[in-house]
Design a protein around this motif. Sequence first.
Motif, PDB file in Angstrom:
ATOM      1  N   LEU A  74       0.810  -1.224   0.000  1.00 41.22           N
ATOM      2  CA  LEU A  74       0.000   0.000   0.000  1.00 41.22           C
ATOM      3  C   LEU A  74       0.840   1.271   0.000  1.00 41.22           C
ATOM      4  O   LEU A  74       0.297   2.364   0.183  1.00 41.22           O
ATOM      5  N   VAL A  76       2.077   2.727  -2.395  1.00 41.79           N
ATOM      6  CA  VAL A  76       1.701   3.592  -3.522  1.00 41.79           C
ATOM      7  C   VAL A  76       0.609   4.572  -3.099  1.00 41.79           C
ATOM      8  O   VAL A  76       0.383   5.583  -3.764  1.00 41.79           O
ATOM      9  N   THR A  77      -0.056   4.245  -2.005  1.00 49.62           N
ATOM     10  CA  THR A  77      -1.040   5.159  -1.428  1.00 49.62           C
ATOM     11  C   THR A  77      -0.538   5.608  -0.060  1.00 49.62           C
ATOM     12  O   THR A  77       0.437   5.086   0.478  1.00 49.62           O
ATOM     13  N   PHE A  78      -1.195   6.552   0.521  1.00 48.30           N
ATOM     14  CA  PHE A  78      -0.789   7.041   1.836  1.00 48.30           C
ATOM     15  C   PHE A  78      -1.053   6.003   2.924  1.00 48.30           C
ATOM     16  O   PHE A  78      -0.418   6.047   3.984  1.00 48.30           O
ATOM     17  N   LEU A  79      -1.947   5.047   2.687  1.00 45.27           N
ATOM     18  CA  LEU A  79      -2.298   4.064   3.711  1.00 45.27           C
ATOM     19  C   LEU A  79      -1.133   3.136   4.052  1.00 45.27           C
ATOM     20  O   LEU A  79      -1.102   2.542   5.135  1.00 45.27           O
ATOM     21  N   GLY A  80      -0.184   2.984   3.135  1.00 44.68           N
ATOM     22  CA  GLY A  80       0.912   2.051   3.388  1.00 44.68           C
ATOM     23  C   GLY A  80       1.777   2.465   4.560  1.00 44.68           C
ATOM     24  O   GLY A  80       2.247   1.614   5.333  1.00 44.68           O
TER      25      GLY A  80
END
Length: 454
Positions: A74, A76-80
């Motif tokens: 994740l 690639v998104t802020f959630l990672g």
Amino acid sequence: MATEYGQGYGHGLGYAERGLPEHGGKRRHRLPAGLRAPFEARSWREFGYVLLSLPISIVLFVYAVTMVSLGAGLLVTFLGIPVLAAGLAGCRGFGALERARARALLDLEVADPEPLRMRRRGFMAWMGAVLKSGTSWRTLLYAVLHFPWAVFSFVVALNVWAYGWALLTYPLWFWVFPVWAGQDGLQLYGDETHHIYLDNPFEITVTALVGLLFTLATPWIVRALTMVDRLLVHGLLGPSRLATRVVELESDRGVVVDTAAADLRRIERDLHDGAQARLVALAMDLGLAKEKLAEDPQSAARMVDEAHGEVKTALQELRDLARGIHPAVLTDRGLDAALSAVASRCTVPVEVQVDLDERPVPAIEGIAYFTVSELLQNISKHARATWAAVDVWRVENRLMLQVVDNGVGGAAASGGSGLAGLTERLDAVDGILVVDSPVGGPTRVTAELPWRTV
């Protein structure tokens, strides 16, 4: 500057005088260690640690791999980032559990690692601190490495333990085979035409003896397995070397500050109670002598003579005080001459041997001088010795000091004693103090200091 050896040589320091058995107070066992190991509590705690390691390591491994994989996927998104931070935080929690388990079952004392350092409050600051903390990544590495080792140690420990006790108790349950299994005993070998069973008294006895060997070896095998666990816990779940060194330096700085403050208080007390008091009395005596000079010259002369004696005493006290701060002979001529001067004031004959090609820095030289000085004062006051020796030499980057006497012994660097304070002073500069003083003597005190040249 005198430092007592505990409570003094031969006063409450020896093992016999403390009511303890010899050899450090350890209990003597009639059975050798190899025979009593299977029944010791330590062996069963270590075996329990190995058994618990498998389920705990499975949970920890699955959690760590899942959270890190999910967080990496994740990114690639802020959630990672928060997922990865949560995974590392969970690993830190498991690390605390593992330290507690090692402390309870392996008697392994591992200090807690350094806490998270956050410059400001808030979730973002916490997340950044977790990701930047070396402790977080070391606990993640522990979760990955410990799983295969836990599987291996679980299988080995459980098998050797089960086979050992099963073979040892075979004479008690071999009857199960002819009664319930329809065979003569435990099958050792078998094919289509031949079958070998352990069924006669000789084979049963040999089987039990083999089981006894397995049973006796099991605690040592388990102990060897847990040594790897100790290394993993200590190396990956404890504080880093840098953090440990910082803590040591902070502690040493506190010792140095306390020692300096204590020395200043001692100097102030000595000046106030000694030389200053004598000088005040001297001034009063001279004032009285001045008043009587015209009326009674003889009394005035007698008072001046007494004042002259007081001046000599005050000067001697000031010299002793200056020598206690830093002797001039040490600055001018080095350790050899300074230690020879100290030895000449000792109440017993002292042989001094200094084998140094060059002089260390003044700070180390001063610590070495005062260490030997205090040890010789202890010999004069408490050792009841008739002979002593001082050796000083250099080994690579270390300055070695050794003070030996043939006194009554019983010296110990126990808590609250003078030797304990001397140990703290040496430790403040990465030094070491080792005391070897059995009751009855002789006493050998070895000090080791770092060598630094100008």
